[in-house]
Design an enzyme around this catalytic site. Structure first.
Site: not given
Length: 426
Positions: A259, A274
């Site tokens: 991502r 993250r």
RNA sequence: GGAGAGGUGGCAGAGUGGCCGAAUGCGCUAGAUUGCUAAUCUGGUGUCUUGGGAAACCGGGACCGAGGGUUCGAAUCCCUCCCUCUCCGCCA
């Protein structure tokens, strides 16, 4: 993709759906294009029919008759070409718009603008209370020598990491356990490609719209790195007509997930929350087109993940995701958020979506039902375990006063019988 | 990466410019025959879209890996791309 026939019948359903999802969408323009195209393509079809008939006459015509026929055919051809040229851009615009029409959310989806308005359905387990100064996963992992983000940053940039020692083992253990948990439930284990064509990204509904979130290889290849195994798994049977008797198909895959996290600068910068790459075990169900059954599958795949969390002794809550926080294709989504002491709150670890036939239409994923009718499948997916977020929860929740980490029972066999990881810290 | 051969319906496989949405075989399916099974015979059997119809169904159009092009007309000829196979090289 939505069914344009439904859109013609009930445009308000789609207007309301888009509004609930807070997604802008020009339904009127779409209807107008559709109307014009249908009228004109009837004319085009008539022209083509005449052209074909003329061709047959030509084949049977005597040499003397041919020049006249030829002239007639030429004129027709020009007319048809002009019409086609006029229609092509309209068709293109229609196709483009159609890809952007949001799938209307279910009635059970709460109104709301963003994740702050998601509705909690239940809390399971008690967040752990610490009798000592608890560490966040980063300081714990650093103290144990389990993580190196400096080196990762040098080599791969920010939001990357090396896991070392026991933490690398724990990652493998969690993935293995999650995978086998699903295999025991009858899900077919699959190893998937994580590089996919743009077509698969469009087919699963990530594109158009999600391009910024996906890594794309350079223009020598039309390939993207997937953000989840949902993409290859759901696309697996794309383009084919399955035997309805074989449904539902249930698959589980372990894959790397990539991502870009564009636009998240300064958000969750510390630790593993993250990151650009992680491992994930994902469950996908390909089912018959039956909304009731779809709901049942949705609850089942949600429960599969909850089972895993409970067996890990982790506290979590389940939220019913509100309209504004839903993706374009999802009919409904349940997120599971697991207690993370360092956040002093619940952090998203799982996401269970059901799509009805939205993805199936884009993928041409169909089946033949008992009556012999061809139908689009329903698709669903849910996380089983995403490595990094699961590691955060495990480290932070199961840390001991001495800095070791207790291994929850199901993972013990995957760690050679060890019940604790790490060494006592001074 | 180099050289070559191919991609046609669920499968196998014919088709090199019009009579081809596509022979034939297998499979599937309905029926007939049959003491049962097997075999045999007959019919049916792609997808999408559009118009008509309550529906069964009927008419039009598109689709022979994908996209362009040539032609009055393309599964068939040309170009680009994708995929598969064989040989060589490289490599986990």
């Amino acid at each position: 993709m939505i069914d344009i026939k439904l859109l013609r019948q009930d445009p308000d359903l789609f207007r309301a759906g888009a509004a609930k999802k807070r997604i802008a969408c020009d339904i009127d323009r779409l209807l107008e294009l559709d109307q014009r195209l249908r009228e004109s393509s009837q004319r085009a079809d008539e022209l083509r029919a005449r052209q074909k008939a003329g061709g047959k006459r030509m084949a049977e015509a005597s040499p003397a008759e041919r020049p006249a026929l030829l002239e007639e055919q030429r004129a027709q051809k020009a007319e048809l070409k002009a019409l086609d040229d006029e229609l092509a851009p309209l068709q293109e615009e229609l196709d483009r718009l159609l890809l952007r029409v949001p799938n209307p959310p279910a009635a059970e989806v709460p109104e709301g603008r963003d994740d702050s308005e998601n509705v909690e359905l239940r809390r399971v387990g008690e967040p752990r209370q610490f009798a000592f100064e608890a560490r966040d996963h980063m300081s714990l992992a650093e103290a144990q020598g389990w993580i190196d983000v400096q080196a990762a940053g040098r080599i791969s940039g920010s939001r990357n990491y090396f896991l070392l020692g026991d933490l690398a083992l724990l990652e493998q253990a969690v993935m293995r356990y999650a995978f086998e948990h699903m295999v025991k439930k009858g899900f077919v284990p699959v190893s998937v490609p994580t590089l996919v064509r743009t077509e698969a990204m469009v087919g699963t509904g990530y594109f158009p719209g999600g391009e910024e979130q996906a890594y794309r290889c350079d223009d020598r290849d039309d390939l993207c790195l997937v953000g989840t195994a949902e993409v290859p798994l759901t696309a697996l049977h794309g383009g084919s007509i399955l035997d309805g008797a074989r449904l539902p198909l249930k698959y589980v895959a372990l894959s790397s997930c990539y991502r870009r996290e564009a636009g998240t600068y300064g958000k969750d910068t510390r630790g593993l929350y993250r990151v650009h790459q992680f491992l994930k075990v994902e469950q996908v169900v390909i089912a018959a087109a039956d909304s009731k059954a779809s709901v049942a599958h949705h609850l089942a795949i949600l429960e599969n993940a909850e089972e895993l969390l409970r067996s890990f002794d982790l506290a979590y809550r389940v939220v019913n995701v509100c309209g504004g926080d839903l993706g374009q294709g999802q009919v409904q989504k349940f997120d599971i958020e697991t207690w993370m002491p360092s956040r002093e709150g619940y952090g998203e670890t799982h996401s269970a979506s059901r799509f009805h036939d939205y993805q199936a239409r884009r993928l041409a994923l169909r089946y033949r039902d008992a009556d012999g009718k061809v139908q689009f499948c329903h698709t669903l997916n849910n996380t089983v375990a995403a490595s990094t977020r699961m590691l955060i929860a495990l480290l932070e929740n199961h840390q001991q006063a001495d800095g070791t980490v207790r291994v929850p029972a199901p993972l013990v066999p995957y760690l050679g019988g060890r019940t604790h990881l790490g060494v006592p810290l001074g």
